[in-house]
Design a protein around this motif. Structure first.
Motif, PDB file in Angstrom:
ATOM      1  N   GLY A   1       4.027  -3.416  -0.351  1.00  0.00           N
ATOM      2  CA  GLY A   1       3.378  -2.123  -0.474  1.00  0.00           C
ATOM      3  C   GLY A   1       4.400  -1.067  -0.141  1.00  0.00           C
ATOM      4  N   PRO A   2       4.015   0.192  -0.131  1.00  0.00           N
ATOM      5  CA  PRO A   2       5.012   1.247   0.075  1.00  0.00           C
ATOM      6  C   PRO A   2       5.700   1.173   1.440  1.00  0.00           C
ATOM      7  CG  PRO A   2       2.767   2.130   0.122  1.00  0.00           C
ATOM      8  CD  PRO A   2       2.674   0.725  -0.383  1.00  0.00           C
ATOM      9  N   ARG A   3       5.040   0.555   2.412  1.00  0.00           N
ATOM     10  CA  ARG A   3       5.603   0.583   3.756  1.00  0.00           C
ATOM     11  C   ARG A   3       5.950  -0.788   4.320  1.00  0.00           C
ATOM     12  NH1 ARG A   3       1.812   4.296   3.034  1.00  0.00           N
ATOM     13  NH2 ARG A   3       0.139   2.850   3.554  1.00  0.00           N
ATOM     14  N   VAL A   4       5.612  -1.836   3.587  1.00  0.00           N
ATOM     15  CA  VAL A   4       5.788  -3.181   4.134  1.00  0.00           C
ATOM     16  C   VAL A   4       6.658  -4.032   3.215  1.00  0.00           C
ATOM     17  CG1 VAL A   4       4.614  -5.249   4.939  1.00  0.00           C
ATOM     18  CG2 VAL A   4       3.538  -3.016   5.237  1.00  0.00           C
ATOM     19  N   MET A   5       7.674  -4.638   3.827  1.00  0.00           N
ATOM     20  CA  MET A   5       8.599  -5.506   3.104  1.00  0.00           C
ATOM     21  C   MET A   5       8.415  -6.931   3.610  1.00  0.00           C
ATOM     22  SD  MET A   5      11.225  -5.259   0.958  1.00  0.00           S
ATOM     23  CE  MET A   5      12.459  -3.964   1.129  1.00  0.00           C
TER      24      MET A   5
ATOM     25  N   LEU B   1      -0.290  -3.880  -0.982  1.00  0.00           N
ATOM     26  CA  LEU B   1      -0.693  -3.656   0.404  1.00  0.00           C
ATOM     27  C   LEU B   1      -0.402  -2.193   0.727  1.00  0.00           C
ATOM     28  CD1 LEU B   1      -1.602  -4.872   3.151  1.00  0.00           C
ATOM     29  CD2 LEU B   1       0.793  -5.358   3.595  1.00  0.00           C
ATOM     30  N   ALA B   2      -1.305  -1.337   0.314  1.00  0.00           N
ATOM     31  CA  ALA B   2      -1.009   0.092   0.377  1.00  0.00           C
ATOM     32  C   ALA B   2      -1.977   0.849   1.278  1.00  0.00           C
ATOM     33  CB  ALA B   2      -1.054   0.693  -1.027  1.00  0.00           C
TER      34      ALA B   2
ATOM     35  N   ASN C   1      -4.034   2.373   4.550  1.00  0.00           N
ATOM     36  CA  ASN C   1      -3.458   3.150   5.652  1.00  0.00           C
ATOM     37  C   ASN C   1      -3.328   2.331   6.936  1.00  0.00           C
ATOM     38  OD1 ASN C   1      -2.370   5.497   6.739  1.00  0.00           O
ATOM     39  ND2 ASN C   1      -4.365   6.186   7.514  1.00  0.00           N
ATOM     40  N   TYR C   2      -3.598   1.038   6.878  1.00  0.00           N
ATOM     41  CA  TYR C   2      -3.421   0.202   8.062  1.00  0.00           C
ATOM     42  C   TYR C   2      -2.420  -0.916   7.799  1.00  0.00           C
ATOM     43  CZ  TYR C   2      -7.205   2.848  10.004  1.00  0.00           C
ATOM     44  OH  TYR C   2      -7.946   3.889  10.493  1.00  0.00           O
ATOM     45  N   SER C   3      -1.651  -0.763   6.728  1.00  0.00           N
ATOM     46  CA  SER C   3      -0.792  -1.870   6.306  1.00  0.00           C
ATOM     47  C   SER C   3       0.242  -2.229   7.364  1.00  0.00           C
ATOM     48  CB  SER C   3      -0.110  -1.519   4.986  1.00  0.00           C
ATOM     49  OG  SER C   3       0.789  -0.447   5.156  1.00  0.00           O
ATOM     50  N   LEU C   4       0.701  -1.263   8.133  1.00  0.00           N
ATOM     51  CA  LEU C   4       1.781  -1.558   9.076  1.00  0.00           C
ATOM     52  C   LEU C   4       1.311  -2.372  10.276  1.00  0.00           C
ATOM     53  CD1 LEU C   4       3.872   1.705   8.889  1.00  0.00           C
ATOM     54  CD2 LEU C   4       4.634  -0.586   8.320  1.00  0.00           C
ATOM     55  N   ASN C   5       0.004  -2.475  10.450  1.00  0.00           N
ATOM     56  CA  ASN C   5      -0.471  -3.368  11.508  1.00  0.00           C
ATOM     57  C   ASN C   5      -0.073  -4.805  11.221  1.00  0.00           C
ATOM     58  OD1 ASN C   5      -2.195  -1.699  13.415  1.00  0.00           O
ATOM     59  ND2 ASN C   5      -2.961  -1.073  11.418  1.00  0.00           N
ATOM     60  N   THR C   6       0.057  -5.144   9.944  1.00  0.00           N
ATOM     61  CA  THR C   6       0.480  -6.501   9.615  1.00  0.00           C
ATOM     62  C   THR C   6       1.896  -6.744  10.129  1.00  0.00           C
ATOM     63  OG1 THR C   6       1.332  -5.849   7.461  1.00  0.00           O
ATOM     64  CG2 THR C   6      -0.968  -6.544   7.542  1.00  0.00           C
ATOM     65  N   VAL C   7       2.700  -5.691  10.125  1.00  0.00           N
ATOM     66  CA  VAL C   7       4.057  -5.817  10.652  1.00  0.00           C
ATOM     67  C   VAL C   7       4.004  -6.036  12.167  1.00  0.00           C
ATOM     68  CG1 VAL C   7       6.238  -4.609  10.984  1.00  0.00           C
ATOM     69  CG2 VAL C   7       4.996  -4.402   8.809  1.00  0.00           C
ATOM     70  N   ASP C   8       3.120  -5.290  12.837  1.00  0.00           N
ATOM     71  CA  ASP C   8       2.995  -5.439  14.292  1.00  0.00           C
ATOM     72  C   ASP C   8       2.589  -6.852  14.664  1.00  0.00           C
ATOM     73  OD1 ASP C   8       3.461  -2.713  14.495  1.00  0.00           O
ATOM     74  OD2 ASP C   8       1.329  -2.231  14.413  1.00  0.00           O
ATOM     75  N   ILE C   9       1.603  -7.403  13.926  1.00  0.00           N
ATOM     76  CA  ILE C   9       1.060  -8.687  14.356  1.00  0.00           C
ATOM     77  C   ILE C   9       1.809  -9.871  13.765  1.00  0.00           C
ATOM     78  CG2 ILE C   9      -1.256  -7.774  14.751  1.00  0.00           C
ATOM     79  CD1 ILE C   9      -2.122  -8.878  12.090  1.00  0.00           C
ATOM     80  N   CYS C  10       2.713  -9.622  12.855  1.00  0.00           N
ATOM     81  CA  CYS C  10       3.514 -10.724  12.311  1.00  0.00           C
ATOM     82  C   CYS C  10       4.288 -11.346  13.471  1.00  0.00           C
ATOM     83  CB  CYS C  10       4.482 -10.217  11.241  1.00  0.00           C
ATOM     84  SG  CYS C  10       5.442 -11.546  10.482  1.00  0.00           S
ATOM     85  N   PRO C  11       4.099 -12.642  13.738  1.00  0.00           N
ATOM     86  CA  PRO C  11       4.761 -13.233  14.905  1.00  0.00           C
ATOM     87  C   PRO C  11       6.247 -13.457  14.675  1.00  0.00           C
ATOM     88  CG  PRO C  11       3.530 -14.913  13.731  1.00  0.00           C
ATOM     89  CD  PRO C  11       3.250 -13.618  13.027  1.00  0.00           C
TER      90      PRO C  11
ATOM     91  N   LEU D   1       7.275  -9.838   7.921  1.00  0.00           N
ATOM     92  CA  LEU D   1       6.837  -8.520   7.476  1.00  0.00           C
ATOM     93  C   LEU D   1       7.560  -7.475   8.310  1.00  0.00           C
ATOM     94  CD1 LEU D   1       3.010  -9.169   7.131  1.00  0.00           C
ATOM     95  CD2 LEU D   1       4.716  -9.092   5.319  1.00  0.00           C
ATOM     96  N   THR D   2       8.252  -6.592   7.634  1.00  0.00           N
ATOM     97  CA  THR D   2       8.951  -5.532   8.346  1.00  0.00           C
ATOM     98  C   THR D   2       8.568  -4.192   7.735  1.00  0.00           C
ATOM     99  OG1 THR D   2      10.837  -5.960   6.916  1.00  0.00           O
ATOM    100  CG2 THR D   2      10.930  -6.872   9.129  1.00  0.00           C
ATOM    101  N   SER D   3       8.734  -3.170   8.561  1.00  0.00           N
ATOM    102  CA  SER D   3       8.410  -1.828   8.116  1.00  0.00           C
ATOM    103  C   SER D   3       9.602  -1.274   7.345  1.00  0.00           C
ATOM    104  CB  SER D   3       8.112  -0.961   9.336  1.00  0.00           C
ATOM    105  OG  SER D   3       8.378   0.384   9.048  1.00  0.00           O
ATOM    106  N   THR D   4       9.357  -0.790   6.153  1.00  0.00           N
ATOM    107  CA  THR D   4      10.475  -0.238   5.382  1.00  0.00           C
ATOM    108  C   THR D   4      11.098   0.946   6.104  1.00  0.00           C
ATOM    109  OG1 THR D   4       8.827   1.014   4.148  1.00  0.00           O
ATOM    110  CG2 THR D   4       9.685  -0.944   3.106  1.00  0.00           C
TER     111      THR D   4
END
Lengths: 633, 450
Positions: free
Chosen positions: A180-184, A228-229, A231-241, A245-248
């Motif tokens: 998505g725009p914010r998640v790689m 994955l666009a 407005n909560y997509s970056l939570n997946t980056v937070d919870i990725c163990p 998933l990284t934040s662009t």
């Protein structure tokens, strides 16, 4: 040894029912936990850390990583009497241990449940899972953004065998998939825990993620045409163990161990999402959610994570100005005071008491002076030409000082304006009230009613020539509906962070600080008082809002012939002493003692106001008001 | 086959009879649906009791008592109870269910309807393996026929009770045969098995409702149990291993095929030598996997020491193992799905295992770590060995990797993928240790291995 355990946090709105406690035994320690409690969490209460990857406290257990395997058992019962059997070897209860290891994350607390987490079988299982997770993992920690906060890294060190037996070729998977725009996504790092899938499906209610392919070749992917666009997509980056998933935005910017963590509050809406602000050497690199089970669980909107970019935005106000020309702060403040006093009318000399004059030289001059000032209504005349536009985005402390200032300048309620910031709520963590502190403005007494969407009354007063001077605190008047012509007709004193039409038209501009550069507190939609700390020092040329307001307050309340206003204080504790004394709802609260998770306030009749918020993650409007009414009874 | 023991054909009673067709008229001429006609007036609990008394054990692989499984169903939840026929027969070496479906579909449908009556089920699904399109068509036809004759659908045989059967074709994955994976797949999701607890099908199965999942053969047996009575059925076979079993023999024997015998009344040796005609000319039997490819392999010439009930022990040669659930389990393997895979001395066990490992690595759903990573790792090791890069230490490594999987996974595929490696290593360890040399001596024009 039976220790009463802390009960897990109940949903905020539900009245706390007496929990049904059962006694479980973890590694020989008995403890009471609510029936059905998650045993992985129960073990944490007993001080026993059970490693895990897929388990997340706010997601339904998936049980797929198999890292939390433990031995479980139950007391053996005599088949005839149904009484617990005694083990003659130990003299204690005989425990029937299950032949297979069980996952703690899907084991619910039941009476007499026993757990063993340190046996050889458990250690072997953890070592095996760790080895399996690592065989196809790229082990690229040196270039991985997750390094330093990676569960796999930490738990591999704790439970792994320390060397590899794997000589085959590792799986090859896509390395740079833009989900998505914010998640790689780096698929080779993925350990297939499905946290991100469960989050988007169950919490964000946007079922866009899933696995394709099979076995060890399983690959995380978006459903066709649905990136994955949300407005909560970056939570997946937070919870990725892991670092899959990284934040662009944050990717490859900074190692996390260099970053300082500061408690913050998301100012986007009245939800009051708790955040952690990560900074280094005066630069903020990222904002992540901070767990608060009563407010935001472990989530936050993506939009709140980029607010720090405002700090060094091009339109940031970085120099005080008088009549459009750069000026020193003192000169600008003097001019502001002059305009304010002129608009309000000079205070009557006879009302200035010697005592008040003396206290203006103390450290907490502004507050102390205002606290003991004579009734401003008698001190100042001609109030109608002076209007205040205050902000629901200001902190409780700033709102309190603004209220004191308005009182001292005898600005009547009709001349105090509070623009509303309304937008549709998303039902989760962005509420309809897009300002963090509407409740604060009400509780401090700055405003008597809910903010108005447009400043129609002010516009009418300007058009009629009644409003001639405006003290504006960090609000964009053009956005609130005032025209350029109207702004040109009034003298504006602008205290704020960023340039806007009001600041451009202002006679005096006093550059203030963003929420990341100061400390303070907000009252969220639940009337929960939450504090935050400065993540970085204020940019050069800016001044803490509290200092600006305190100095204005000190100056307008000082006797005309008295000594010059003293250097203004960073007096948040003194402000709180005064606030607590003035306002019953804050009585007994000190700034320093506001707990990290916030402090629920009893708002009294204010709770019944028709607030715009609908239901969100931990807020139900009707229920909340009912609960408050009950509490008051 | 002068010496071959007589089959006891219950399920296969009419199969292969000249003129026996899958149509309903043929089935009715052979007494079909009479059992259902008589049973629909009996109380469901009574039917369940017959099945319980019969001692019928599931024929899908685990051998779980069918009556007990039905007894676990949550009948107080107020939710509908579903019955699912597991026709996803995917275990390598197993081909009995497809045979039944192709030859005698109404036997299955009658068994399903009886089971639905016994369990107050109003909706049954037949989950058939995606690779069996013909079977699916046959079943669709059979269901339409049964509906037309009022053996299924609304108001069955004037009882006022209804039950529909739907055929659902799988999308082709081994894991869809695992009952909770099957349920997920039937719900339209990826067939990831569910964690148990809490998702026991008997309580939280299909659409979170109580669900019974039974194998095709098991449900066919239900028909005969209700027809002859549970107590009478229990006299077939041996105690705790009642009824007949279909043994599907494949591999290096002269007469491979599906044979039905009473449980425990025929030994492995008799089946392979007397019934299936023994090894191919000039060959000797080397190994047999007795219950589908995940069962642990048995080596010809192996001897087992078994415990008797009185505590004494007895020796049992591999050929003398009676084919029932309990003795096979006591010998360290399992009756499984009844599919016997026979290998003769032409087979390299390393290459055979490489093949099996490739299958399990391909079929692991990938949900939980040990099976996902372990099966692929084992595959990579055995594949490397047959490519010619075997190392002496690979045997020990394989053994260790395999030991890290079973008992730690969400579903039984952990065992299924590890047991072949564990048993091949345990019984043919020397072949693995010496494989490097063997591989060097392989003729250059030999067929590719995988």
């Amino acid at each position: 040894m039976t220790a009463p355990a802390a009960t897990p946090p109940a949903p905020a709105a539900a009245p706390a029912a007496a929990p049904d406690l059962v006694t479980v035994n973890i590694d020989g320690h008995a403890l009471a936990v609510p029936r059905g409690a998650n045993m992985l969490e129960a073990a944490r209460l007993a001080g026993v850390d059970i490693p895990r990857y897929c388990y997340h406290p706010k997601l339904a257990p998936a049980g797929n990583c198999r890292m939390c395997l433990v031995e479980t058992g139950a007391p053996a019962l005599d088949p005839a009497t149904r009484q617990p059997l005694i083990d003659p070897a130990t003299g204690g209860q005989k425990i029937n241990w299950m032949p297979r290891l069980q996952i703690a994350c899907a084991t619910a607390a039941a009476p007499g449940l026993h757990l063993r987490t340190t046996t050889q079988a458990v250690r072997d299982a953890r070592e095996a899972v760790t080895e399996f997770l690592l065989v196809n993992h790229p082990l690229d920690c040196p270039i991985c953004d997750k390094a330093g906060e990676c569960l796999l890294q930490e738990q591999a060190a704790a439970h792994g065998r320390g060397c590899s037996r794997f000589i085959e070729r590792k799986n090859v998977k896509p390395k740079r998939t833009q989900l998505g725009p914010r998640v790689m996504l780096d698929d080779e790092r993925c350990i297939l825990c499905a946290r991100c899938i469960r989050f988007t499906r169950d919490i964000a209610k946007q079922d866009v993620l899933g696995f394709i392919d099979r076995g060890s070749h399983s690959t995380l992917a978006c459903r066709a045409g649905r990136p994955l666009a949300h407005n909560y997509s970056l939570n997946t980056v937070d919870i990725c163990p892991v670092g899959a998933l990284t934040s662009t935005d944050f990717r490859f910017k900074m190692r996390v161990w260099f970053l300082k963590q500061t408690d913050g509050i998301d100012t986007e809406s009245s939800a009051g999402v708790n955040t952690t602000v990560w900074s280094r050497e005066g630069v903020i690199y990222r904002i992540t959610p901070r767990r608060n089970d009563a407010v935001n669980d472990t989530w936050m909107p993506d939009s709140g994570r980029i607010l720090h970019k405002q700090i060094r935005a091009e339109n940031r106000l970085l120099a005080a100005k008088v009549n459009g020309q750069p000026a020193g702060l003192d000169a600008a403040l003097d001019e502001a005071v002059r305009l304010l006093k002129k608009a309000a009318g000079a205070p009557s000399r006879s009302d200035g008491s010697p005592g008040a004059a003396a206290t203006t030289t103390t450290a907490d001059a502004g507050v102390a002076a205002s606290g003991t000032a004579p009734n401003p209504q008698s001190a100042i005349r001609n109030p109608q030409s002076l209007h205040l536009v205050a902000s629901t985005r200001a902190t409780v402390e700033e709102q309190y000082l603004a209220k004191k200032l308005a009182d001292a300048l005898a600005i009547p309620a009709a001349a105090r304006h509070l623009p509303a910031h309304l937008a549709a709520g998303d039902g989760l963590l962005l509420t309809a009230d897009r300002a963090p502190n509407t409740r604060g403005a009400l509780l401090t007494g700055l405003a008597a009613g809910l903010p108005a969407p447009a400043l129609a009354a002010l516009a009418a007063d300007i058009d009629a020539g009644r409003a001639r001077t405006l003290l504006v605190i960090n609000e964009d008047l053009a956005a609130a509906g005032l025209t350029a012509a109207q702004l040109a007709r009034v003298r504006i004193i602008y205290i704020g962070t960023h340039a806007n039409p009001a600041a451009a038209a202002a006679r005096v501009v006093l550059p203030a600080r963003t929420v990341f550069e100061k400390k303070g507190s907000f009252v969220n939609q639940q009337f929960r008082l939450q504090r935050f700390d400065p993540a970085i020092p204020g940019l050069a040329g800016t001044t803490d809002d509290l200092v600006l307001l305190a100095r204005l307050l000190a100056a307008v309340t000082a006797p005309a012939a008295g000594p010059a206003p003293a250097a203004a204080p960073h007096g948040i504790n003194a402000i709180w002493r005064s606030l607590a004394a003035d306002t019953p709802v804050f009585a007994g609260i000190e700034y320093a003692t506001i707990p990290p998770g916030g402090l629920p306030l009893a708002p009294g009749p204010l709770a019944a106001l028709p607030f715009p918020e609908g239901e969100s993650l931990h807020y139900k409007p009707q229920l909340f008001q009912l609960a408050k009414t009950d509490a008051e009874k | 086959m002068p010496d071959a023991p007589q089959q006891r054909r219950i399920i296969f009673q009419h199969i292969d009879e000249p003129g026996y067709t899958p149509g309903i008229d043929c089935y009715l001429r052979h007494g079909g649906y009479e059992t259902l006609r008589r049973a629909v007036t009996r109380p469901p609990a009574e039917l369940r009791d017959e099945v319980k008394k019969s001692g019928l054990r599931g024929r899908g692989g685990a051998g779980f008592p069918c009556g007990v499984k039905w007894g676990l169903v949550d009948r107080k939840s107020g939710k509908p109870i579903y019955l699912i026929v597991n026709a996803d027969e995917s275990e390598p070496g197993t081909f009995k269910d497809r045979y039944i479906i192709h030859q005698d579909p109404h036997q299955l449908i009658e068994g399903v309807m009886l089971s639905c009556f016994a369990n107050d089920v109003k909706q049954a699904y037949i989950y058939i393996r995606g690779e069996m399109p013909r079977g699916a068509r046959i079943l669709e036809n059979a269901i339409a026929e049964a509906r037309a004759k009022n053996f299924a659908g609304p108001d069955i045989l004037g009882t006022g009770r209804s039950c529909e059967i739907h055929v659902h074709r799988g999308a082709g994955a081994y894991i869809c045969g695992e009952e909770t994976g099957l349920i997920e797949s039937l719900e339209g999701k990826r067939a990831n098995p569910r964690i148990k607890p809490p998702y026991f099908p008997a309580v939280l199965g299909l659409y979170q409702c109580p669900t019974i999942v039974n194998n095709v053969e098991t449900l066919c047996h239900v028909k005969h149990i209700i027809a002859m009575g549970g107590a009478e059925y229990a006299k077939i076979g041996t105690p705790n291993n009642t009824g007949t079993r279909i043994f599907g023999v494949s591999g290096h024997v002269r007469r491979p095929g599906a044979y039905e015998y009473e449980c425990g009344k025929i030994t492995l040796g008799r089946l392979l030598y007397d019934v299936c005609g023994g090894p191919l000319p000039g060959r000797e039997l080397k190994a047999v996997i007795p219950g589908g490819s995940s069962a642990k392999v048995l080596r010809f010439g192996e001897k087992f020491t078994l415990k008797n009930k009185d505590g004494s022990t007895r020796e049992l040669a591999m050929e003398d193992i009676p084919l029932d659930f309990d003795t096979l389990a006591a010998c360290g393997t399992m009756g499984g799905s009844g599919g016997l895979i026979v290998m003769d001395d032409s087979v390299s066990m390393v290459e055979a295992l490489a093949n099996i490992n490739a299958f399990y690595a391909h079929e692991s759903c990938g949900q939980c770590t040990p099976c996902r990573e372990g099966s692929l790792w084992m595959k990579k090791i055995t594949a490397r060995m047959v490519r010619g890069a075997a190392r002496p230490e690979d045997a020990a490594l394989l053994k260790s990797v395999a030991a890290q999987i079973p008992g730690r996974t969400i579903c039984a595929m952990g065992e299924g993928c590890a047991w072949p490696t564990q048993s091949f290593l345990a019984k043919f360890g020397a072949e693995f240790e010496n494989y490097y040399e063997t591989r060097q001596n392989r003729p250059a024009d030999a067929l590719p291995l995988i």
